[in-house]
Design an enzyme around this catalytic site. Structure first.
Site, PDB file in Angstrom:
ATOM      1  N   ASP A  48       0.859  -1.180   0.000  1.00 24.65           N
ATOM      2  CA  ASP A  48       0.000   0.000   0.000  1.00 24.65           C
ATOM      3  C   ASP A  48       0.893   1.227   0.000  1.00 24.65           C
ATOM      4  O   ASP A  48       1.975   1.217   0.591  1.00 24.65           O
ATOM      5  CB  ASP A  48      -0.899   0.012   1.239  1.00 24.65           C
ATOM      6  CG  ASP A  48      -1.989  -1.046   1.196  1.00 24.65           C
ATOM      7  OD1 ASP A  48      -2.419  -1.411   0.082  1.00 24.65           O
ATOM      8  OD2 ASP A  48      -2.419  -1.497   2.271  1.00 24.65           O
ATOM      9  N   ASP A 105      -7.022  -1.308  -4.831  1.00 23.66           N
ATOM     10  CA  ASP A 105      -8.104  -0.913  -3.922  1.00 23.66           C
ATOM     11  C   ASP A 105      -9.038   0.086  -4.606  1.00 23.66           C
ATOM     12  O   ASP A 105     -10.265  -0.014  -4.494  1.00 23.66           O
ATOM     13  CB  ASP A 105      -7.548  -0.285  -2.645  1.00 23.66           C
ATOM     14  CG  ASP A 105      -6.724  -1.243  -1.817  1.00 23.66           C
ATOM     15  OD1 ASP A 105      -6.993  -2.467  -1.875  1.00 23.66           O
ATOM     16  OD2 ASP A 105      -5.798  -0.794  -1.130  1.00 23.66           O
TER      17      ASP A 105
END
Length: 174
Positions: A128, A142
């Site tokens: 991330d 995402d």
């Protein structure tokens, strides 16, 4: 003589697969960039404090929940990707195919990360790097998953038909 499969279904399926592959590649390239360009713990402003680049390795789900159950997230993302492909085979709408492709790309990328990025098979992590107001950190997959779910929900709510039978049904109702 065997009935011929409509060309539209093949085109929709191919569109799903190509879109999914593009999302997967973009997600993986941006993750590779993040690992090369950002140090762990370093934060770079992109849009002031609203959006920052901040490298993190997430073995859990949203908000890093369930970090001890990585194998479950691996299985769920793998099953989701397979289910999307099976459903996409039946879709005849290009709009549905594109939404499913975006969803597939995100799910497949997360599956690949969790399957291969770790010390053991299926116990990996997701990279991330997009920090939203310090509330949570995500990635391109995402964004793709959330965007696709919203888009597909809108298609469903507005009655856009996804299959040949449903398209014929909608035409009869008009």
């Amino acid at each position: 003589m065997a009935a011929r499969k409509p060309m539209r279904g093949r085109i929709a399926f191919v569109a799903t697969m190509i879109t999914g592959a593009l999302v997967l590649v973009v997600d993986q390239l941006t993750k590779a960039w993040a690992v090369d360009a950002l140090s762990s713990g370093q934060s770079r402003p992109v849009v002031g404090d609203l959006i920052r680049f901040h490298l993190a390795f997430n073995t859990g789900a949203a908000f890093s929940s369930g970090t001890g159950a990585t194998w479950i997230f691996t299985a769920v993302s793998g099953v989701a990707a397979i289910a999307i492909v099976i459903f996409a085979w039946r879709v005849r709408s290009i709009r549905w195919a594109m939404g499913l492709g975006v969803l597939l790309g995100g799910a497949a990328s997360h599956f690949g990360d969790r399957l291969l990025r770790g010390e053991s098979l299926g116990n990996g992590y997701v990279i991330d790097f997009i920090d939203y107001l310090g509330l949570f950190i995500g990635n391109v997959a995402d964004i793709a998953i959330v965007g696709a779910v919203v888009y597909l929900a809108l298609l469903a709510m507005t009655g856009v038909p996804w299959g040949a039978a449903r398209a014929a049904q909608a035409d009869q109702q008009r």
